[in-house]
Design a protein around this motif. Structure first.
Motif, mmCIF file in Angstrom:
data_model
loop_
_atom_site.group_PDB
_atom_site.id
_atom_site.type_symbol
_atom_site.label_atom_id
_atom_site.label_comp_id
_atom_site.label_asym_id
_atom_site.label_seq_id
_atom_site.Cartn_x
_atom_site.Cartn_y
_atom_site.Cartn_z
ATOM 1 N N ASP A 223 62.874 39.850 53.716
ATOM 2 C CA ASP A 223 61.332 39.050 54.611
ATOM 3 C C ASP A 223 59.924 39.560 53.810
ATOM 4 O O ASP A 223 60.421 40.540 53.855
ATOM 5 C CB ASP A 223 61.436 39.163 56.185
ATOM 6 C CG ASP A 223 60.892 37.861 56.863
ATOM 7 O OD1 ASP A 223 59.589 38.081 55.862
ATOM 8 O OD2 ASP A 223 61.546 37.235 57.625
ATOM 9 N N ALA A 224 59.080 38.254 53.741
ATOM 10 C CA ALA A 224 57.791 38.426 52.948
ATOM 11 C C ALA A 224 56.453 39.596 54.275
ATOM 12 O O ALA A 224 56.092 40.107 54.212
ATOM 13 C CB ALA A 224 57.285 37.710 52.753
ATOM 14 N N ASN A 225 57.286 39.263 55.955
ATOM 15 C CA ASN A 225 56.931 39.949 56.109
ATOM 16 C C ASN A 225 58.073 40.978 56.898
ATOM 17 O O ASN A 225 58.937 40.931 57.558
ATOM 18 C CB ASN A 225 56.338 38.849 57.649
ATOM 19 C CG ASN A 225 55.156 37.390 56.901
ATOM 20 O OD1 ASN A 225 54.690 38.083 56.005
ATOM 21 N ND2 ASN A 225 55.375 36.839 57.208
ATOM 22 N N VAL A 226 56.665 41.811 58.208
ATOM 23 C CA VAL A 226 57.418 42.712 59.359
ATOM 24 C C VAL A 226 56.778 42.640 60.780
ATOM 25 O O VAL A 226 56.303 41.237 60.726
ATOM 26 C CB VAL A 226 57.186 43.478 58.972
ATOM 27 C CG1 VAL A 226 56.951 44.778 57.146
ATOM 28 C CG2 VAL A 226 55.432 44.405 59.104
ATOM 29 N N TYR A 227 57.617 41.984 61.410
ATOM 30 C CA TYR A 227 57.276 41.614 62.868
ATOM 31 C C TYR A 227 57.659 43.513 64.122
ATOM 32 O O TYR A 227 58.456 44.448 63.460
ATOM 33 C CB TYR A 227 58.679 41.044 62.675
ATOM 34 C CG TYR A 227 59.428 39.532 62.070
ATOM 35 C CD1 TYR A 227 58.008 38.739 62.437
ATOM 36 C CD2 TYR A 227 59.372 39.715 60.955
ATOM 37 C CE1 TYR A 227 57.917 37.659 61.611
ATOM 38 C CE2 TYR A 227 59.432 38.428 60.251
ATOM 39 C CZ TYR A 227 58.496 37.479 60.551
ATOM 40 O OH TYR A 227 58.490 36.429 59.411
ATOM 41 N N SER A 228 56.834 42.805 64.690
ATOM 42 C CA SER A 228 56.712 44.339 66.218
ATOM 43 C C SER A 228 57.843 43.419 67.349
ATOM 44 O O SER A 228 57.011 42.103 67.616
ATOM 45 C CB SER A 228 55.520 44.389 65.922
ATOM 46 O OG SER A 228 54.251 43.642 66.433
ATOM 47 N N ALA A 229 57.604 44.132 68.590
ATOM 48 C CA ALA A 229 57.510 42.564 69.499
ATOM 49 C C ALA A 229 56.446 41.614 69.781
ATOM 50 O O ALA A 229 55.797 41.114 70.699
ATOM 51 C CB ALA A 229 57.422 44.233 70.281
ATOM 52 N N LYS A 230 54.884 41.970 68.768
ATOM 53 C CA LYS A 230 53.541 41.216 69.632
ATOM 54 C C LYS A 230 52.663 39.997 68.396
ATOM 55 O O LYS A 230 52.398 39.566 68.743
ATOM 56 C CB LYS A 230 52.618 42.038 70.147
ATOM 57 C CG LYS A 230 52.937 42.832 71.902
ATOM 58 C CD LYS A 230 51.555 43.646 71.771
ATOM 59 C CE LYS A 230 52.236 44.342 73.251
ATOM 60 N NZ LYS A 230 50.953 45.805 73.657
ATOM 61 N N GLN A 231 53.107 40.975 67.655
ATOM 62 C CA GLN A 231 53.277 40.501 65.980
ATOM 63 C C GLN A 231 53.246 40.854 64.606
ATOM 64 O O GLN A 231 54.639 41.088 64.517
ATOM 65 C CB GLN A 231 51.449 41.365 65.780
ATOM 66 C CG GLN A 231 51.602 42.620 65.728
ATOM 67 C CD GLN A 231 50.408 43.547 64.935
ATOM 68 O OE1 GLN A 231 50.114 44.205 65.790
ATOM 69 N NE2 GLN A 231 49.762 43.230 63.406
ATOM 70 N N THR A 232 52.910 39.798 63.602
ATOM 71 C CA THR A 232 53.741 39.616 62.533
ATOM 72 C C THR A 232 52.933 40.048 61.215
ATOM 73 O O THR A 232 51.270 39.505 61.615
ATOM 74 C CB THR A 232 54.463 38.583 62.183
ATOM 75 O OG1 THR A 232 54.608 38.079 63.073
ATOM 76 C CG2 THR A 232 54.712 37.925 60.858
ATOM 77 N N MET A 233 53.154 41.152 59.926
ATOM 78 C CA MET A 233 51.903 41.211 58.765
ATOM 79 C C MET A 233 52.781 40.749 57.836
ATOM 80 O O MET A 233 53.864 41.267 57.503
ATOM 81 C CB MET A 233 50.752 42.319 59.735
ATOM 82 C CG MET A 233 51.987 43.553 59.523
ATOM 83 S SD MET A 233 50.987 44.844 59.773
ATOM 84 C CE MET A 233 50.555 44.894 61.392
#
Length: 334
Positions: A223-233
């Motif tokens: 994926d081009a992004n990484v994810y947390s429980a609250k946000q994407t970057m």
């Protein structure tokens, strides 16, 4: 480790004969194997360690879920429950295991997610539900010969081909290479994106597929992004982090991240690792943590990590996807 494997080499013929005899008894019908009149697809491997079964199961779910009610059935490795368990809103990683819990989190009510070490009983329990699944995907059940799946997908990692391996305890094979003949499809996973046709043909020649078998090659699509429980970057914006992995082989991921010229240190744990309180405390001292989606399922429960924990999803890319998809769909429809 290599020295120990050389020392135990005399036990290889014993393990080979036991597993070979077991397969012969099933193949000849001297041991009972249950067949089904509805679609059962098995995804597995000959070797221990990671070959990409989870992303393959997710590929099949996405391929079939819009047209059929799909159920996944896994062993639920390292879960803290016994017997048959069906994923629901109360499920946690300890009740299902990390990979089935990942399926449930990602697909929710679109599919059924079940675990049972006894796959035959698991199928029986799924068939007794009010919502009866139309397709069952068996996760890591290639050696579970009590169940005779209608369609077998065998995976082998590009950098650890079963054609070059030995059976346990010297090698990594759970059964002799001849077990590959049970597969309808053989997928060479974790291939480099620039794998040449010449190299593919060389591997196919080594596999020597039967007339009923098709060989495919797949690679990892990050994926081009990484994810947390609250946000994407974006992945590139997450620099100077600690990579935390509890998977069978993290080399492919590490190589990918290094290719992105990211600065990180790596804490590498065993596959399906259950993190201790001391390890969680250590992770909480890191400013940013990146992990796999499977490891995220185990780590996200810790509030102390929530503001710093991210995961990088993956998918698989299959060469000749239209041929692969048609083989699977034709089996299900038939």
């Amino acid at each position: 480790m290599k020295l120990i494997r050389k020392i135990v080499f005399p036990f290889v013929p014993v393990y080979y004969l036991i597993t070979r005899l077991r397969n012969i008894l099933y193949d000849k019908g001297l041991k009972t194997s249950t067949s089904y009149d509805f679609p059962v697809i098995c995804v597995g491997n000959l070797s221990v360690g990671g070959t990409g079964k989870t992303p393959m199961i997710e590929y099949l779910i996405n391929l079939l879920k819009d047209d059929y009610l799909v159920a996944t059935l896994s062993r639920g490795y390292k879960r803290k429950t016994e017997g048959f368990q069906l994923g629901d809103e109360q499920s946690i990683v300890e009740t299902l295991g990390d990979e089935p819990f990942q399926f449930y989190n990602k697909f929710g009510s679109d599919i059924l997610v079940a675990v049972d070490a006894d796959r035959r009983n698991g199928i029986k329990q799924l068939q007794a539900l009010d919502k009866v699944p139309e397709v069952i995907l068996l996760d890591d059940a290639y050696q579970h010969r009590k169940v005779k799946a209608g369609f077998n997908i065998l995976l082998s990692a590009y950098n650890n081909l079963y054609t070059k391996d030995w059976v346990l305890p010297t090698g990594n094979l759970r059964e002799p290479r001849s077990g590959a003949t049970r597969a309808n499809v053989i997928v060479i996973t974790k291939c480099p994106d620039d794998l040449s046709e010449v190299r593919k043909q060389h591997i196919i020649k080594a596999i020597k597929p039967e007339s009923h078998q098709e060989v495919f090659f797949s690679s990892i699509d990050y994926d081009a992004n990484v994810y947390s429980a609250k946000q994407t970057m974006s992945l590139e914006s997450l620099n100077n982090f600690t990579l935390v992995t509890g998977i069978a082989n993290a080399n492919t991921l590490v190589k990918y991240l290094k290719g992105k010229h990211l600065n990180f240190d790596h804490l590498n744990f065993d596959d399906h690792h259950n993190f201790t309180d001391q390890e969680i405390l250590l992770l909480s001292t890191k400013s940013k943590l990146l992990t796999t989606e499977k490891d995220f399922m185990r780590l996200k429960q810790y509030d102390i990590l929530k503001d710093r924990l991210y995961y990088l999803p993956i998918k698989i890319k299959i060469d000749r996807p239209e041929v692969f998809d048609k083989l699977v769909k034709d089996f299900v429809q038939a």
